[in-house]
Write a protein that holds these residues in place. Sequence first.
Motif, short mmCIF file in Angstrom:
data_model
loop_
_atom_site.label_atom_id
_atom_site.label_comp_id
_atom_site.label_asym_id
_atom_site.label_seq_id
_atom_site.Cartn_x
_atom_site.Cartn_y
_atom_site.Cartn_z
N ASP A 139 0.82 -1.22 0.00
CA ASP A 139 0.00 0.00 0.00
C ASP A 139 0.85 1.27 0.00
N LEU A 140 2.12 1.16 0.36
CA LEU A 140 3.00 2.33 0.38
C LEU A 140 3.17 2.95 -1.01
N ILE A 141 2.86 2.20 -2.05
CA ILE A 141 3.02 2.72 -3.41
C ILE A 141 1.88 3.66 -3.81
N ARG A 142 0.78 3.64 -3.08
CA ARG A 142 -0.41 4.39 -3.48
C ARG A 142 -0.17 5.89 -3.71
N PRO A 143 0.56 6.60 -2.82
CA PRO A 143 0.76 8.04 -3.07
C PRO A 143 1.54 8.35 -4.34
N LEU A 144 2.24 7.36 -4.89
CA LEU A 144 3.04 7.59 -6.10
C LEU A 144 2.24 7.38 -7.38
N LEU A 145 1.01 6.91 -7.25
CA LEU A 145 0.23 6.51 -8.44
C LEU A 145 -0.42 7.73 -9.10
N HIS A 146 0.30 8.30 -10.05
CA HIS A 146 -0.17 9.42 -10.84
C HIS A 146 0.04 9.10 -12.32
N PRO A 147 -0.90 9.45 -13.18
CA PRO A 147 -0.75 9.16 -14.60
C PRO A 147 0.55 9.72 -15.17
N GLY A 148 1.23 8.91 -15.97
CA GLY A 148 2.47 9.33 -16.60
C GLY A 148 3.71 9.12 -15.76
N THR A 149 3.54 8.71 -14.51
CA THR A 149 4.68 8.51 -13.62
C THR A 149 5.38 7.19 -13.94
N ARG A 150 6.70 7.20 -13.82
CA ARG A 150 7.49 5.97 -13.91
C ARG A 150 8.02 5.63 -12.52
N ILE A 151 7.89 4.37 -12.14
CA ILE A 151 8.29 3.93 -10.81
C ILE A 151 9.14 2.67 -10.92
N LEU A 152 10.21 2.62 -10.13
CA LEU A 152 10.95 1.38 -9.92
C LEU A 152 10.68 0.92 -8.51
N ALA A 153 10.14 -0.29 -8.38
CA ALA A 153 9.79 -0.83 -7.07
C ALA A 153 10.59 -2.09 -6.80
N LEU A 154 11.37 -2.05 -5.71
CA LEU A 154 12.09 -3.23 -5.27
C LEU A 154 11.12 -4.09 -4.46
N THR A 155 10.96 -5.35 -4.84
CA THR A 155 9.93 -6.18 -4.21
C THR A 155 10.54 -7.19 -3.23
N SER A 156 9.67 -7.97 -2.59
CA SER A 156 10.10 -8.91 -1.56
C SER A 156 10.31 -10.32 -2.06
N ASP A 157 9.48 -10.74 -3.01
CA ASP A 157 9.49 -12.16 -3.37
C ASP A 157 8.81 -12.38 -4.72
N ALA A 158 8.61 -13.63 -5.06
CA ALA A 158 8.03 -13.97 -6.36
C ALA A 158 6.55 -13.60 -6.45
N ALA A 159 5.87 -13.48 -5.31
CA ALA A 159 4.43 -13.19 -5.32
C ALA A 159 4.14 -11.69 -5.41
N ALA A 160 5.10 -10.85 -5.07
CA ALA A 160 4.85 -9.41 -4.99
C ALA A 160 4.44 -8.76 -6.31
N PRO A 161 5.08 -9.08 -7.45
CA PRO A 161 4.67 -8.42 -8.69
C PRO A 161 3.19 -8.61 -9.03
N ALA A 162 2.68 -9.81 -8.84
CA ALA A 162 1.27 -10.07 -9.12
C ALA A 162 0.38 -9.28 -8.17
#
Length: 414
Positions: A139-162
């Motif tokens: 849920d920490l990604i929610r404030p970054l969700l704006h149209p046209g934005t590019r984000i790099l997110a470091l994840t925890s495991d194989a399930a996180a991207p889905a």
Amino acid sequence: MPAENEKLAAWLSLVGIGEDGVAGLGDEAKRRIGEAEIVFGGKRHLDLAAPLIKGEARPWPTPFDAAMTDVLALKGQKVCVVASGDPFLHGVGATLARRVPAAEMHVVPAPSAFSLAAARLGWPLQDIETISLHGRDPDLIRPLLHPGTRILALTSDAAAPAAIASLLAGLGFGASRLTLLEALGGPGETIRACRADAFDLQNINPLNVLALELESDREARILPLTPGLVDELFEHDGQITKREIRAVTLSSLAPRRGEVLWDIGAGSGSISIEWMLAHPSLRAVAIEADPQRTARIRRNAAACGVPGMTIVEGKAPEALRDLPTPDAIFIGGGGTDRGVIEAAIATLRPGGRLVANAVTLEMESLLLARHAEFGGDLVRLAVSRAAPVGSMKGWRPAMPVTQWSWTRPLGEKP
């Protein structure tokens, strides 16, 4: 001379290593690992560095010891820690730096996962958002969700991207392009892409970075950057500081980096949430006596991307005991309860701000008395909205709000 002394004092080496292992290390990094009497690291990192390790290899204990007891016990010996990429970017370097002076460490970083991902995609790092969701709430990604934005997110495991793809699709960002970058820098490096609402990637490497190119539909849930979010973004039962009043209140609270807010009588939690949205370093404690409202505050905090907000269920002033010392306090509900304003004033640190809003005559009389005693600013806020009047429209005033704001003098102790 000082540089030589610092070099002699550096008993701890901290070496970043990538998925290409020894092949990606420079001469200095190799020497530091090879000369160490003890080498600490995760099992994967120790395996990658194994050809160079001549001393004792020690995997991190389980559970991980954030106090670094084993490392600190070896001060004065030649100790090396191997870690992923740049140890000071969401890595073990930050943990070590809290306990080991910089002069006692020699750090040899490798490219971070963000740097490698940006290089593969051709994305200038200064133009994009980066976030670590490793072991953290998506849920920490929610404030970054704006149209046209590019984000790099470091994840925890194989399930996180889905899970992130599902979150995006549910918030109206299903058309976003997702690029999955796995095992960057190693022989098993893979790059795959798909839309968020059509995520079907399988056999995902747990070591991955997710790149997001955001596209939204008309109903997307977007959190604007300015204070005064629309009331509809919050779940509430009517107990909410309305948008326009909230914007003025946050301006009066004047958040500064690293500060702590007490929100007494938090209602929907809107003030606490917007305080935390102002900067990632800010913390807030929402104090609310009603159990249903505390549950609602928790849902609102997650929905607005600040799931780490502290929520205390209890009645002030009793509920204020043992809380972290506040830099700012807001009183929006329950201010007429005996001793609340006094407890807030007594707790506030020098330079701290107290803001209290009143809509009732009883609360207003308290604020007038405190203003007469302590000074500060007293403001009357009135908002009217256009509404139907028969076949035409007219102004319908909301209840006026009296706001008292006061700053404890810097030389004055609580």
